[in-house]
Design an enzyme around this catalytic site. Structure first.
Site, PDB file in Angstrom:
ATOM      1  N   CYS A  10       0.811  -1.202   0.000  1.00 36.50           N
ATOM      2  CA  CYS A  10       0.000   0.000   0.000  1.00 36.50           C
ATOM      3  C   CYS A  10       0.857   1.271   0.000  1.00 36.50           C
ATOM      4  O   CYS A  10       1.646   1.495   0.905  1.00 36.50           O
ATOM      5  CB  CYS A  10      -0.950   0.070   1.183  1.00 36.50           C
ATOM      6  SG  CYS A  10      -2.225  -1.169   1.131  1.00 36.50           S
TER       7      CYS A  10
ATOM      8  N   ARG B  71       6.776  -0.705  -3.858  1.00 38.47           N
ATOM      9  CA  ARG B  71       6.298  -1.283  -2.601  1.00 38.47           C
ATOM     10  C   ARG B  71       5.424  -2.515  -2.840  1.00 38.47           C
ATOM     11  O   ARG B  71       5.219  -3.303  -1.924  1.00 38.47           O
ATOM     12  CB  ARG B  71       5.473  -0.232  -1.824  1.00 38.47           C
ATOM     13  CG  ARG B  71       6.294   0.964  -1.406  1.00 38.47           C
ATOM     14  CD  ARG B  71       5.393   2.067  -0.893  1.00 38.47           C
ATOM     15  NE  ARG B  71       4.841   1.780   0.408  1.00 38.47           N
ATOM     16  CZ  ARG B  71       5.409   2.092   1.554  1.00 38.47           C
ATOM     17  NH1 ARG B  71       6.559   2.712   1.563  1.00 38.47           N
ATOM     18  NH2 ARG B  71       4.822   1.816   2.691  1.00 38.47           N
TER      19      ARG B  71
ATOM     20  N   TRP C 214      -2.489  -3.137  -1.754  1.00 30.68           N
ATOM     21  CA  TRP C 214      -2.027  -4.517  -1.681  1.00 30.68           C
ATOM     22  C   TRP C 214      -3.064  -5.208  -0.798  1.00 30.68           C
ATOM     23  O   TRP C 214      -3.133  -4.953   0.401  1.00 30.68           O
ATOM     24  CB  TRP C 214      -0.636  -4.577  -1.063  1.00 30.68           C
ATOM     25  CG  TRP C 214       0.009  -5.920  -1.124  1.00 30.68           C
ATOM     26  CD1 TRP C 214       0.749  -6.438  -2.155  1.00 30.68           C
ATOM     27  CD2 TRP C 214      -0.004  -6.922  -0.104  1.00 30.68           C
ATOM     28  NE1 TRP C 214       1.186  -7.704  -1.833  1.00 30.68           N
ATOM     29  CE2 TRP C 214       0.740  -8.021  -0.589  1.00 30.68           C
ATOM     30  CE3 TRP C 214      -0.575  -7.014   1.171  1.00 30.68           C
ATOM     31  CZ2 TRP C 214       0.929  -9.189   0.158  1.00 30.68           C
ATOM     32  CZ3 TRP C 214      -0.389  -8.176   1.897  1.00 30.68           C
ATOM     33  CH2 TRP C 214       0.358  -9.248   1.393  1.00 30.68           C
TER      34      TRP C 214
ATOM     35  N   ASN D   2      -3.387   2.786   4.695  1.00 30.72           N
ATOM     36  CA  ASN D   2      -2.414   1.687   4.715  1.00 30.72           C
ATOM     37  C   ASN D   2      -2.409   1.151   6.143  1.00 30.72           C
ATOM     38  O   ASN D   2      -2.246   1.912   7.087  1.00 30.72           O
ATOM     39  CB  ASN D   2      -1.030   2.232   4.332  1.00 30.72           C
ATOM     40  CG  ASN D   2       0.086   1.218   4.523  1.00 30.72           C
ATOM     41  OD1 ASN D   2      -0.165   0.029   4.681  1.00 30.72           O
ATOM     42  ND2 ASN D   2       1.315   1.693   4.503  1.00 30.72           N
ATOM     43  N   GLY D   3      -2.601  -0.159   6.284  1.00 30.40           N
ATOM     44  CA  GLY D   3      -2.612  -0.749   7.614  1.00 30.40           C
ATOM     45  C   GLY D   3      -3.784  -1.705   7.731  1.00 30.40           C
ATOM     46  O   GLY D   3      -4.418  -2.051   6.734  1.00 30.40           O
TER      47      GLY D   3
ATOM     48  N   GLU E 193      18.550 -18.509   1.287  1.00 29.63           N
ATOM     49  CA  GLU E 193      18.390 -17.243   0.582  1.00 29.63           C
ATOM     50  C   GLU E 193      18.285 -17.469  -0.935  1.00 29.63           C
ATOM     51  O   GLU E 193      17.446 -16.873  -1.608  1.00 29.63           O
ATOM     52  CB  GLU E 193      19.556 -16.306   0.939  1.00 29.63           C
ATOM     53  CG  GLU E 193      19.581 -14.982   0.236  1.00 29.63           C
ATOM     54  CD  GLU E 193      18.296 -14.149   0.390  1.00 29.63           C
ATOM     55  OE1 GLU E 193      17.448 -14.475   1.224  1.00 29.63           O
ATOM     56  OE2 GLU E 193      18.152 -13.180  -0.371  1.00 29.63           O
TER      57      GLU E 193
ATOM     58  N   LYS F 118      15.043 -16.516  -3.262  1.00 31.73           N
ATOM     59  CA  LYS F 118      15.141 -15.658  -4.454  1.00 31.73           C
ATOM     60  C   LYS F 118      14.446 -16.327  -5.635  1.00 31.73           C
ATOM     61  O   LYS F 118      13.698 -15.695  -6.370  1.00 31.73           O
ATOM     62  CB  LYS F 118      16.603 -15.387  -4.839  1.00 31.73           C
ATOM     63  CG  LYS F 118      17.382 -14.420  -3.998  1.00 31.73           C
ATOM     64  CD  LYS F 118      16.962 -12.979  -4.119  1.00 31.73           C
ATOM     65  CE  LYS F 118      15.913 -12.636  -3.127  1.00 31.73           C
ATOM     66  NZ  LYS F 118      16.267 -12.211  -1.818  1.00 31.73           N
TER      67      LYS F 118
ATOM     68  N   GLU G 195      10.516 -16.436  -5.205  1.00 29.61           N
ATOM     69  CA  GLU G 195       9.767 -15.178  -5.255  1.00 29.61           C
ATOM     70  C   GLU G 195       9.720 -14.553  -6.649  1.00 29.61           C
ATOM     71  O   GLU G 195       8.721 -13.949  -7.004  1.00 29.61           O
ATOM     72  CB  GLU G 195      10.260 -14.170  -4.205  1.00 29.61           C
ATOM     73  CG  GLU G 195      11.686 -13.716  -4.341  1.00 29.61           C
ATOM     74  CD  GLU G 195      12.071 -12.720  -3.247  1.00 29.61           C
ATOM     75  OE1 GLU G 195      13.224 -12.724  -2.836  1.00 29.61           O
ATOM     76  OE2 GLU G 195      11.232 -11.927  -2.803  1.00 29.61           O
TER      77      GLU G 195
ATOM     78  N   HIS H 112      16.055 -37.978   4.881  1.00 30.96           N
ATOM     79  CA  HIS H 112      15.049 -38.277   5.915  1.00 30.96           C
ATOM     80  C   HIS H 112      13.644 -37.980   5.405  1.00 30.96           C
ATOM     81  O   HIS H 112      12.733 -37.768   6.198  1.00 30.96           O
ATOM     82  CB  HIS H 112      15.375 -37.502   7.192  1.00 30.96           C
ATOM     83  CG  HIS H 112      16.666 -37.944   7.798  1.00 30.96           C
ATOM     84  ND1 HIS H 112      16.812 -39.134   8.481  1.00 30.96           N
ATOM     85  CD2 HIS H 112      17.903 -37.385   7.761  1.00 30.96           C
ATOM     86  CE1 HIS H 112      18.074 -39.279   8.867  1.00 30.96           C
ATOM     87  NE2 HIS H 112      18.753 -38.231   8.437  1.00 30.96           N
TER      88      HIS H 112
ATOM     89  N   LYS I  58       7.318  -4.735  -1.339  1.00 32.41           N
ATOM     90  CA  LYS I  58       8.686  -4.421  -0.922  1.00 32.41           C
ATOM     91  C   LYS I  58       8.730  -4.028   0.552  1.00 32.41           C
ATOM     92  O   LYS I  58       9.666  -4.353   1.259  1.00 32.41           O
ATOM     93  CB  LYS I  58       9.210  -3.274  -1.791  1.00 32.41           C
ATOM     94  CG  LYS I  58      10.635  -2.861  -1.512  1.00 32.41           C
ATOM     95  CD  LYS I  58      11.594  -3.830  -2.135  1.00 32.41           C
ATOM     96  CE  LYS I  58      13.044  -3.543  -1.792  1.00 32.41           C
ATOM     97  NZ  LYS I  58      13.862  -4.745  -1.903  1.00 32.41           N
TER      98      LYS I  58
END
Ligand code: F6R
Length: 594
Positions: free
Chosen positions: A2, A27, A73, A97-98, A465, A469, A472, A488, A589
């Site tokens: 947002c 964002r 968003w 936003n929130g 990491e 990457k 996403e 296992h 973001k």
């Protein structure tokens, strides 16, 4: 996540709102909208998808000197035009936003009072509640003040009132909002990057503050009293949002890591005294989310192994609600690129109640986390536009290496002169990895359904990491495993040509990882082996299909190099699959809600 913008002044607001929204695109969002006043009427235009879709719907001949805008968003209700912002109820139009946590309860109250709702959002309830209070009090500042006593959750909100056409209002709790100061014009934004070209000064709205913004005046109120505010200066070079001929921001930001290491050496390595002395604490907790959490896990490993001090790492969204063992001898380190991640920020607020000392490893200057912690070390990576974090991660790992280095030197465990030389070589090593031709590997694995990443110890953390990457930005399913753990259970998923990316940089356990690689190779896997050069071990050529050698540096710095090929493999797979690399679906973001 947002983005909020607003403008009041002497220029046509529409192009300014759209420009601000475009700057906040990084964002992450799924729909966008604006509201502006034209001939005393508030007009709302909103739609799903990219800002260009909104742009096409706007009539720029509609000259208006006041307006608000939003990128949504979705949190409450699906991605559709009705749910997107702005929302309107009675005299009030808002963007938000929130998350308003008690919106169901407030919705019932408002429904009983005759309000009806078109959307599924908490924002429409927030809007209607402001209208309800405004109708009662006939004074917008009193109304907003009353609302703040009732609203639970987080909100950064920009508000237009139909019968006050020459003012914008803002209020905030736990979500970021700034007011940009111009000449006979003022701006509102979720972060100042939206209007860094237009203003050189801004105000950071703090929790529970209300702002009244006119074109030539700004007043801030708290608990019904007008308060003084600080004016911050915009750091112009902090917002380099030019792609500089790179096809994607992500590639640009991966390439920037080379010079970034030089920059960090100049700022910090040469002034190690600027780095916090962590030796006086009994406990260290490191918190973060996603990539920042991975950097924190590397930090734990470095501090434990090179300066002999036990460290615990926690995912911020868990830590904020779990039982913790912390006191005034505990140092809590929060890693965050944006400095706005709601969960990480909440952890800082939580540990302050335990008396802990807090240190932020933060990229965005003056961000909420940077302001909330006792001490901050900036990662100096410059603006990171691509949603997938790359240079911010390596700069966080760099700072963690310095914390370990300083502690190691204090304890007499590390020789500073020898390691300094290795820090200085980082840029050239990175350059070699960014110039490597990954095409051969990519052509073999880009169509895979699943990719597995294997490593042991600190290499496993780099693989977490690498796997994140890939997921996403390319939407390929992938998992990182401790190499010894695969058999296992998960080894049942390995079949002919399943891609396995394995990392070996820790000599002490290299042979163990090699055995595990042989196990997957025996089941037909296609193995890409990333290996630190000059390891003193024999590697059977049959146990891999492709090999990438990574320059050997001191183990304290090796993770900074190890991640580069992983970033580039993910980038190139996503590119070949035609993905929207810089703005992957569903991702934001700056994750300002929990
Ligand atoms: C992944 C990514 C996220 C962030 C996470 C925390 O590429 O960018 O996992 O690392 O959302 O964000 P910050 O660092 O802003 O707190």
């Amino acid at each position: 996540m947002c983005g909020i913008v607003g403008y009041i002044g002497k220029k046509n607001s529409l192009p300014i709102l759209i420009k601000g929204l475009k700057r906040l695109e990084y964002r992450g969002y799924d729909s966008a909208g604006v509201a502006y006043i034209k001939d005393k009427n508030i007009k709302i235009v909103k739609t799903v998808g990219k800002i260009n879709n909104l742009d096409k719907l706007l009539n720029y001949n509609d000259e208006s000197f006041i307006g608000i805008g939003h990128t949504r968003w979705a949190t409450h209700g699906s991605v559709d035009t009705t749910n997107s912002h702005p929302h309107q109820a009675g005299s009030i139009t808002i963007v938000h936003n929130g998350i308003l946590e008690n919106y169901q309860e407030l919705k019932k109250i408002l429904t009983n009072k005759g309000y009806t709702f078109k959307s599924d959002t908490d924002t429409e309830v927030l809007c209607a509640y402001i209208d309800y209070e405004y109708t009662k009090t006939k004074n917008i500042l009193d109304a907003l003040n009353n609302c703040m006593k009732v609203f639970e959750g987080s909100y950064a909100t920009a508000i237009m009132v139909k019968d006050i056409p020459n003012k914008l209002f803002v209020m905030k709790k736990d979500s970021p909002l700034v007011i940009g100061i111009g000449e006979q014009e003022n701006y509102i934004a979720s972060d100042i990057s939206a209007y860094a070209d237009e203003t050189s000064a801004y105000i950071i709205l703090e929790d529970m503050e209300i702002g009244q913004i006119e074109k030539d005046n700004i007043s801030i109120y708290k608990n019904k009293k007008e308060i003084k505010y600080n004016i911050e200066q915009v750091e112009q070079d902090a917002f380099d949002s030019d792609k500089n001929n790179y096809e994607h921001y992500m590639l640009k930001e991966i390439s920037e890591q080379e010079n970034l290491m030089d920059k960090l050496n100049n700022i910090y390595l040469k002034n190690l005294d600027k780095i916090m002395d962590i030796s006086k604490y009994n406990k260290i907790h490191i918190i973060g989310c996603g990539t920042a959490y991975h950097a924190g896990m590397i930090g734990k490993y470095l501090i434990e192994n090179y300066s002999d001090f036990e460290v615990n790492t926690y995912i911020a969204s868990e830590y904020r609600y779990q039982k913790i063992f912390a006191d005034d001898k505990t140092l809590v380190i929060a890693a965050s690129q944006s400095g706005e991640t709601a969960d990480t920020l909440a952890c800082i607020k939580k540990v302050k109640k335990y008396g802990c000392k807090t240190l932020g490893i933060v990229n965005v200057k003056n961000s909420s986390i940077a302001r909330a912690v006792d001490e901050v070390i900036y990662t100096e990576a410059g603006q990171e536009v691509a949603v997938a974090s790359t240079k911010a991660y390596s700069s966080q790992v760099y700072i963690f290496s310095l914390l370990a280095l300083k502690l190691g030197i204090t304890k007499g465990l590390i020789n500073k002169n020898e390691i300094n030389k290795e820090y200085e070589k980082l840029p050239s090593y990175i350059s070699k990895l960014t110039n490597y031709d990954y095409e051969d590997i990519i052509s073999k694995i880009w169509q895979a359904k699943d990719v597995f990443y294997l490593g042991r110890g600190i290499d496993y953390i780099s693989m977490l990491e690498g796997s994140l990457k890939l997921k996403e930005i390319s939407y390929v399913h992938s998992e990182a495993y401790q190499a010894g753990e695969l058999k296992h259970g998960t080894i049942s998923l390995i079949e002919k040509d399943t891609p396995i990316i394995a990392l070996i940089s820790d000599e002490t356990i290299a042979l163990k990882t090699i055995s595990n690689i042989k196990e997957v190779k025996a089941r037909g896997a296609y193995v890409v082996l990333l290996i630190k050069e000059d390891l003193n071990i024999n590697i059977d050529k049959e146990c891999y299909d492709k090999i990438i050698e990574i320059n050997a540096t001191d183990n304290l710095l090796q993770p900074i190099l190890n991640v580069i090929p992983l970033q580039l493999i993910a980038y190139n797979i996503a590119k070949k699959r035609g993905c929207d690399i810089d703005k992957p679906r569903n991702l934001a973001k700056s994750v300002t809600v929990e």
